[in-house]
Scaffold this motif. Structure first.
Motif, PDB file in Angstrom:
ATOM      1  N   ASN A 167       0.836  -1.204   0.000  1.00 53.05           N
ATOM      2  CA  ASN A 167       0.000   0.000   0.000  1.00 53.05           C
ATOM      3  C   ASN A 167       0.871   1.254   0.000  1.00 53.05           C
ATOM      4  N   THR A 592      -4.970   3.048  -7.353  1.00 56.36           N
ATOM      5  CA  THR A 592      -5.994   3.372  -6.358  1.00 56.36           C
ATOM      6  C   THR A 592      -6.862   2.142  -6.080  1.00 56.36           C
ATOM      7  N   VAL A 593      -7.228   1.467  -7.169  1.00 55.66           N
ATOM      8  CA  VAL A 593      -8.015   0.230  -6.990  1.00 55.66           C
ATOM      9  C   VAL A 593      -7.173  -0.796  -6.239  1.00 55.66           C
ATOM     10  N   GLN A 595      -4.858  -0.184  -4.130  1.00 51.65           N
ATOM     11  CA  GLN A 595      -4.852   0.231  -2.715  1.00 51.65           C
ATOM     12  C   GLN A 595      -6.150  -0.189  -2.037  1.00 51.65           C
ATOM     13  N   GLN A 596      -7.257   0.040  -2.762  1.00 48.48           N
ATOM     14  CA  GLN A 596      -8.545  -0.357  -2.179  1.00 48.48           C
ATOM     15  C   GLN A 596      -8.563  -1.863  -1.904  1.00 48.48           C
ATOM     16  N   ASP A 599      -6.229  -2.508   0.978  1.00 49.93           N
ATOM     17  CA  ASP A 599      -6.907  -2.047   2.198  1.00 49.93           C
ATOM     18  C   ASP A 599      -7.993  -3.030   2.608  1.00 49.93           C
ATOM     19  N   GLY A 600      -8.758  -3.456   1.576  1.00 46.61           N
ATOM     20  CA  GLY A 600      -9.838  -4.402   1.865  1.00 46.61           C
ATOM     21  C   GLY A 600      -9.282  -5.717   2.392  1.00 46.61           C
TER      22      GLY A 600
ATOM     23  N   GLU B  29     -14.344  -9.355  -3.973  1.00 39.49           N
ATOM     24  CA  GLU B  29     -14.570  -7.944  -4.297  1.00 39.49           C
ATOM     25  C   GLU B  29     -15.032  -7.787  -5.746  1.00 39.49           C
TER      26      GLU B  29
END
Lengths: 748, 65
Positions: A167, A592-593, A595-596, A599-600, B29
């Motif tokens: 990240n 960004t995705v 990272q998401q 993060d998730g 996801e």
């Protein structure tokens, strides 16, 4: 896994390490000052088992070799799964040669040979790999007591560190991409500013186009007007020339002009003047020529005067009618009363012819009679007066022959014939003389009639051709004709209107006046042409101004087009940047995705991790803290809260002392170890605590050491490393390390 | 047991590897986003997954050696 013995040569600090008979159930204290080789002992365990240590990974395993030595070896005897005892040996030299063997203890045949094969088998028989060993079984001081936030520790424990690292890496890449993006955007903004600074004036181009169209239209108007004026000027010049020529022809012609010629000249003058007036009318200019000027007036005046000749002509025609009667041109019935001269002359001619014919006959008869009388008389004379002559004989003979044919009495006949012939001759002579007189009378009468006829014919011709003969001559002739009306009107014409054409002095005055008018007309024409020239010059000036305006507009258009091209080039540069911009944007979106996702994933890990901790911290925490704290709760932001029995509520770590914080973190690590051991179901397990008691007070150290045995029934062997212990008797084996010792031999 | 679902996802005692952990989450996801009303950019998502997988691989920066 339980460690039974640790042997090594030239590993880290130790030239020789020989620790045997380690207690399977109990606490092993490893104590000593800094740099005394405490951690080297547990590092030797990791080196023997996994070929790497906490400090040196596989790529740098040669650093494990003691300083100044060329190689190192290690041997560990341990009990693994299924309560089987194994011996693992490993050696590394400075050249990187790495060898390892795994034996079933008591068996000389290697169970596995080679670093990788041994590693794989160690993982199988121990139940954990190196990472799990570090995370669960090797509780280093820096993890437990680090002043770094507990969150880092929890991340590492929970296994979120890789994602956290990724990240951060992604964020770093995003920052770089963002910086690149901003650089490009700044460059685009800078170029956009340049474009705006170019002041393209899009509306201005339309205005200029309109202005150019107007200017071109104005130029067309000016050019057309100039051409038209020039043509008109040429026509005016030609008309002026025509006026001058016709006028001067008029003045040069003198008085010998006929009415027709006067009319032709005046008409030509009139045409020239009218042509001039027409051309001038096309010009929006003040000029006397617009109305034809004085010359026009004078020409009209002359035409009007000449028109009065019509009265003369009318009277002349009336007289001509009379002459027609005399000339036999009329078929009127009164011709019988007034015999036409032509008829009279014809009759006289006929009469004269008859008389002359008759006279001819009479003369012929006279001649014949005379000849006959002569011949007869001569014959008679010869025969009577000169009968003997030869001549008489010849005549006699002739007469006899003739008498034979006619009459034999020829003598009588000759005498009679002679007499009759003489008489006839006389008669014929008389008649001829009388006829001759008649003929003379007829001839005289014919001459009179002919003369009269010529006169009448001449008058008729005069009248018939009066328009084509010089007017003064015509007027002069007409005044002499015997016709009162004609005479009067002719005299009146000569004295009034016709004076200009007939009377020399009047004509001269008019000629002079005409010359003056022509001169004036020439001046007016010249003035007008000067005005035209001025007008053309003005128009050309206006046209020149329009040309200059067009040139200015064209320059402005060129300037705008050049700026537009420059702007287009700049726009192209901006457009060319777009792919790079979009590439960076896409890379940012991807990261960004990513990272998401990381993060998730972290959140998922923490969620699972929390569930585990809820159970195991509840088991471990009270034992380690003597019941003061019961459970740990970790929030989504990895903040640790602990349930305090005193407070009867969860307390933030910040509310606790540093020692308590580290005790709780130790409890957390122990809970994880317990969870792993329990979950792994691999039987008994050792645990290494590398200086876990920093900031612990004596009592807390004592209670913690005592509590270790009760954490989990399968965690039976504890390696506790610290500088010194207040109560060594709490441990089943004390391994004391010394900075000066290169060899360590311990037997439990 | 919840602990087992986390700790024994492998055949033996072991916490799930970071790659497996990530694959599992990425899969769920993707499934969640596909079923949601919002526009799902499959390419970007796949690139993001590949990027993280690459970083999680032994040669990647996120790999803990």
């Amino acid at each position: 896994m339980i460690i039974h013995s640790i042997k090594a040569t030239n590993v880290l600090k130790y030239a020789s390490l020989d620790i045997t008979n380690l207690p399977e159930n109990g606490k092993i204290a490893i104590s000593g000052a800094n740099e005394s080789g405490k951690t080297a002992i547990v590092e030797t365990i990791a080196f023997a088992l996994f070929g790497q240590t906490f400090s040196n990974d596989m790529d740098h395993i040669t650093r494990t070799i003691r300083w100044g030595e060329s190689s190192c070896t290690s041997e560990i005897v341990f009990t693994g799964l299924a309560n089987t005892r194994y011996t693992v040996t490993r050696s590394v030299d400075k050249q990187g040669t790495h060898s390892a063997e795994l034996f079933l203890t008591g068996n000389d045949t290697p169970y596995a040979t080679g670093p990788q094969a041994v590693l794989d088998e160690v993982i199988k028989v121990s139940g954990f790999d190196f990472e799990q060993y570090l995370e669960s079984l090797y509780l280093a001081q820096m993890e437990i007591t680090s002043s770094e936030s507990q969150a880092e520790t929890i991340r590492a424990i929970a296994g979120a560190s890789p994602f956290e690292a990724i990240n951060r890496d992604l964020q770093h890449e995003i920052d770089l991409e963002q910086a690149s993006l901003e650089t490009i955007e700044q460059e685009q903004a800078r170029i956009q500013n340049q474009i705006e600074a170019l002041d393209l004036q899009q509306d201005r181009l339309t205005e200029i186009d309109n202005a150019r169209e107007q200017a071109n239209e104005q130029r067309r108007i000016y050019t057309n007007e100039i051409n038209q004026i020039q043509q008109t000027s040429t026509k005016i010049r030609d008309a002026g020339t025509a006026i001058q020529e016709s006028g001067h022809a008029l003045t040069a012609a003198g008085q010998s002009l006929s009415v027709t010629q006067w009319q032709a000249y005046l008409a030509a003058n009139d045409d020239a003047i009218e042509h001039m007036r027409t051309q001038v009318d096309q010009l929006d200019m003040d000029s006397a020529l617009r109305s034809g000027g004085e010359l026009k007036h004078y020409n009209d005046k002359l035409k009007a005067r000449l028109a009065n000749f019509d009265q003369v002509e009318e009277q002349a025609h009336d007289y001509r009618t009379q002459l027609s009667g005399q000339l036999g041109e009329s078929s009127k019935s009164d011709a019988r009363e007034h015999q036409p001269l032509t008829t009279l002359r014809s009759r006289l001619k006929l009469r004269l012819f008859g008389q002359r014919f008759l006279k001819g006959i009479l003369l012929l008869l006279l001649t014949i009679s005379a000849i006959v009388a002569l011949l007869a008389g001569l014959s008679w004379l010869l025969t009577t007066q000169f009968p003997a002559s030869s001549m008489a004989d010849m005549v006699w003979n002739g007469l006899y022959e003739m008498a034979a044919m006619v009459n034999s009495d020829y003598l009588l006949n000759v005498k009679t014939t002679t007499l009759v012939a003489v008489i006839l001759a006389v008669v014929f002579l008389v008649l001829s003389l009388m006829l001759g007189y008649k003929i003379n009378a007829t001839r005289t009468e014919l001459n009179v009639v002919s003369e009269r006829l010529r006169t009448v014919q001449a008058q008729a011709d005069l009248i018939d051709n009066m328009r084509d003969r010089p007017l003064p001559d015509v007027i002069e002739a007409l005044t002499k004709l015997d016709h009162p009306g004609l005479h009067n009107v002719t005299e009146r014409f000569k004295d009034t209107d016709g004076g200009a054409f007939v009377t020399a002095s009047v004509y001269a005055d008019h000629q002079q006046h005409l010359n003056n008018l022509l001169y004036e007309n020439a001046n007016q024409t010249a003035e007008l042409r000067e005005l035209i020239a001025t007008r053309i010059a003005d128009l050309q000036q206006l046209d020149e101004e329009q040309q200059q305006k067009l040139a200015q507009l064209n320059r402005e258009i060129e300037d705008i087009e050049a700026r537009q091209k420059e702007a287009q080039d700049l726009q192209n540069i901006i457009a060319n940047m777009q792919p790079r911009l979009q590439e960076h944007q896409q890379r940012i979106r991807v990261r960004t995705v990513a990272q998401q996702l990381t993060d998730g994933t972290c959140k998922q890990i923490y969620t699972h991790f929390n569930k585990v901790l809820s159970k195991y911290t509840a088991l471990v925490m009270p034992k380690l803290t003597e019941g003061r704290y019961k459970q740990i709760q970790i929030s989504d932001d990895l903040q640790v809260r602990v349930f305090s029995t005193e407070k009867n509520d969860f307390a933030d770590m910040d509310e606790l002392s540093s020692g308590t914080q580290r005790q709780i973190m130790l409890a957390l690590r122990l809970a994880i170890s317990k969870a792993l051991v329990e979950a792994g179901q691999q039987g008994r397990q050792f645990l290494i605590l590398d200086e876990p008691f920093a900031f612990f007070d004596r009592e807390r150290i004592r209670s913690t050491i005592n509590a270790l045995s009760s954490i989990d029934e399968n965690i039976t062997q504890f390696f506790v490393i610290t500088q010194e212990f207040e109560a060594p008797d709490q441990f089943n084996l004390n391994i004391e390390c010394s900075v000066d010792k290169e060899e360590l031999v311990i037997s439990g | 047991m919840a602990i087992l679902s986390w700790l024994t996802s492998k055949q033996r005692f072991s916490r799930k590897s970071a790659i497996d952990e990530f694959k599992e989450f990425a899969h769920s996801e993707e499934k969640r986003q596909r079923s949601s009303d919002s526009d799902f950019d499959k390419d970007t998502f796949q690139q993001a997954v590949q990027l993280v997988m690459q970083k999680l691989s032994p040669s990647g920066k996120g790999h803990k050696s």
